[in-house]
Scaffold this motif. Structure first.
Motif, mmCIF file in Angstrom:
data_model
loop_
_atom_site.group_PDB
_atom_site.id
_atom_site.type_symbol
_atom_site.label_atom_id
_atom_site.label_comp_id
_atom_site.label_asym_id
_atom_site.label_seq_id
_atom_site.Cartn_x
_atom_site.Cartn_y
_atom_site.Cartn_z
ATOM 1 N N PHE A 49 5.412 -2.228 2.233
ATOM 2 C CA PHE A 49 4.523 -3.687 2.623
ATOM 3 C C PHE A 49 3.859 -3.098 3.880
ATOM 4 O O PHE A 49 4.581 -2.581 4.624
ATOM 5 C CB PHE A 49 5.369 -4.749 2.808
ATOM 6 N N PHE A 50 2.725 -3.436 4.143
ATOM 7 C CA PHE A 50 2.190 -3.377 5.540
ATOM 8 C C PHE A 50 1.705 -4.810 5.999
ATOM 9 O O PHE A 50 1.590 -5.739 5.174
ATOM 10 C CB PHE A 50 0.714 -2.513 5.112
ATOM 11 N N ARG A 51 2.112 -4.981 7.253
ATOM 12 C CA ARG A 51 1.633 -6.073 7.902
ATOM 13 C C ARG A 51 0.310 -6.181 8.753
ATOM 14 O O ARG A 51 0.190 -5.041 9.461
ATOM 15 C CB ARG A 51 2.895 -6.551 8.638
ATOM 16 N N CYS A 52 -0.195 -7.317 9.072
ATOM 17 C CA CYS A 52 -1.537 -7.243 9.936
ATOM 18 C C CYS A 52 -0.984 -7.107 11.363
ATOM 19 O O CYS A 52 0.055 -7.717 11.806
ATOM 20 C CB CYS A 52 -2.251 -8.341 9.816
ATOM 21 N N ALA A 53 -1.450 -6.135 12.023
ATOM 22 C CA ALA A 53 -0.866 -5.485 13.370
ATOM 23 C C ALA A 53 -2.246 -6.149 14.328
ATOM 24 O O ALA A 53 -1.749 -6.768 15.455
ATOM 25 C CB ALA A 53 -1.021 -4.264 13.473
ATOM 26 N N GLU A 54 -3.230 -6.051 14.226
ATOM 27 C CA GLU A 54 -4.260 -6.343 14.907
ATOM 28 C C GLU A 54 -5.775 -6.813 14.229
ATOM 29 O O GLU A 54 -5.936 -6.173 13.291
ATOM 30 C CB GLU A 54 -4.632 -5.466 16.181
ATOM 31 N N VAL A 55 -6.363 -7.717 14.773
ATOM 32 C CA VAL A 55 -7.602 -8.010 14.259
ATOM 33 C C VAL A 55 -8.689 -8.215 15.402
ATOM 34 O O VAL A 55 -8.461 -8.739 16.363
ATOM 35 C CB VAL A 55 -7.849 -9.533 13.623
ATOM 36 N N ILE A 57 -6.429 -4.207 11.307
ATOM 37 C CA ILE A 57 -5.486 -3.116 11.233
ATOM 38 C C ILE A 57 -4.035 -3.560 10.669
ATOM 39 O O ILE A 57 -3.563 -4.378 11.291
ATOM 40 C CB ILE A 57 -5.349 -2.411 12.671
ATOM 41 N N TYR A 58 -3.823 -2.675 9.573
ATOM 42 C CA TYR A 58 -2.336 -2.885 8.830
ATOM 43 C C TYR A 58 -1.308 -1.967 9.362
ATOM 44 O O TYR A 58 -1.905 -0.747 9.496
ATOM 45 C CB TYR A 58 -2.502 -2.963 7.554
ATOM 46 N N GLN A 59 -0.057 -2.306 9.284
ATOM 47 C CA GLN A 59 0.801 -1.263 9.786
ATOM 48 C C GLN A 59 1.926 -1.459 9.025
ATOM 49 O O GLN A 59 2.325 -2.394 8.428
ATOM 50 C CB GLN A 59 1.061 -1.284 11.210
ATOM 51 N N CYS A 60 2.520 0.066 8.479
ATOM 52 C CA CYS A 60 3.519 -0.077 7.519
ATOM 53 C C CYS A 60 4.749 -0.935 8.046
ATOM 54 O O CYS A 60 5.160 -0.371 9.322
ATOM 55 C CB CYS A 60 3.873 1.426 7.185
ATOM 56 N N THR A 92 2.328 4.386 10.154
ATOM 57 C CA THR A 92 1.120 4.756 9.095
ATOM 58 C C THR A 92 0.422 3.585 9.324
ATOM 59 O O THR A 92 0.938 2.247 9.221
ATOM 60 C CB THR A 92 1.736 4.787 7.606
ATOM 61 N N GLN A 93 -1.068 3.675 9.766
ATOM 62 C CA GLN A 93 -1.775 2.594 9.677
ATOM 63 C C GLN A 93 -3.048 2.505 8.796
ATOM 64 O O GLN A 93 -3.287 3.638 8.101
ATOM 65 C CB GLN A 93 -2.439 2.199 11.001
ATOM 66 N N LYS A 94 -3.607 1.593 8.298
ATOM 67 C CA LYS A 94 -4.534 1.168 7.205
ATOM 68 C C LYS A 94 -5.738 0.379 8.218
ATOM 69 O O LYS A 94 -5.266 -0.835 8.498
ATOM 70 C CB LYS A 94 -4.141 0.663 5.894
ATOM 71 N N VAL A 95 -6.921 0.835 8.187
ATOM 72 C CA VAL A 95 -7.923 0.203 9.039
ATOM 73 C C VAL A 95 -8.888 -0.484 7.980
ATOM 74 O O VAL A 95 -9.555 0.556 7.240
ATOM 75 C CB VAL A 95 -8.362 0.944 9.930
ATOM 76 N N LEU A 114 0.816 -1.204 -0.182
ATOM 77 C CA LEU A 114 0.031 0.019 -0.026
ATOM 78 C C LEU A 114 1.061 1.191 -0.027
ATOM 79 O O LEU A 114 2.037 1.357 0.462
ATOM 80 C CB LEU A 114 -0.944 0.136 1.305
ATOM 81 N N TYR A 115 0.236 2.300 -0.144
ATOM 82 C CA TYR A 115 0.887 3.622 -0.351
ATOM 83 C C TYR A 115 0.945 4.145 0.860
ATOM 84 O O TYR A 115 0.252 4.212 1.789
ATOM 85 C CB TYR A 115 0.130 4.575 -1.338
ATOM 86 N N CYS A 116 2.344 4.573 1.587
ATOM 87 C CA CYS A 116 2.621 5.005 2.938
ATOM 88 C C CYS A 116 2.806 6.603 2.663
ATOM 89 O O CYS A 116 3.993 6.712 1.963
ATOM 90 C CB CYS A 116 3.515 4.514 3.509
#
Length: 154
Positions: A71-77, A96-99, A105-108, A59-61
């Motif tokens: 690359f973003f990795r899954c931080a929490e579900v 929740i994904y984190q750079c 940077t997070q993407k939810v 994803l774009y950071c």
């Protein structure tokens, strides 16, 4: 075209991977997912539950350290109705994904998930929403050009 062949063509379903779905599908659309769940768990009374696949995304950071695709990795579900996805019912979750580069940077994603097991097993997902919103990233050069004092609505 023969009627049987025509029916087969109409019933053919296209599957996306979970990473393709999260990266490229706009909100409010159901899609069949080929790798939605992993880690099957058998609970009380032989009930079957699964966990969502925690795939990595590109994803774009927008952070100044990154300012590009990372690359973003899954931080929490966070899941409802419980700690695992249930079969034959609709599950709701926040992912929740984190750079991986800047770690800031997070993407939810807000998702609805259906896992059907039986004669016609399938896994479907619907993106209810996401933050930051779905769409092309705004280049940092444009943001600097407009300036922080101006209100913009894109």
């Amino acid at each position: 075209m023969d009627r049987n062949k025509q029916t087969e063509v109409q019933t053919e379903v296209s599957y996306l991977t979970l990473s393709e779905f999260l990266q490229s599908t706009p909100p409010n659309q159901w899609r069949y997912i080929s790798d939605l769940s992993v880690s099957q768990h058998v609970g009380a009374y032989a009930s079957v539950s699964k966990e969502i696949n925690k795939c990595k995304l590109e994803l774009y950071c927008s952070n100044d350290l990154c300012n590009g695709f990372r690359f973003f990795r899954c931080a929490e579900v966070y899941e409802y109705p419980g700690p695992h996805l249930r079969t034959d019912t609709q599950n709701y979750l926040y992912v929740i994904y984190q750079c991986s580069n800047c770690q800031k940077t997070q993407k939810v994603y807000s998702l609805a998930v259906i896992l059907l097991i039986g004669e016609q097993s399938y896994e479907m997902c619907r993106k209810l929403g996401e933050l930051p919103p779905y769409g092309q990233p705004i280049p940092s050069r444009l943001i600097k050009l407009i300036g922080p004092d101006r209100d913009i609505f894109l």
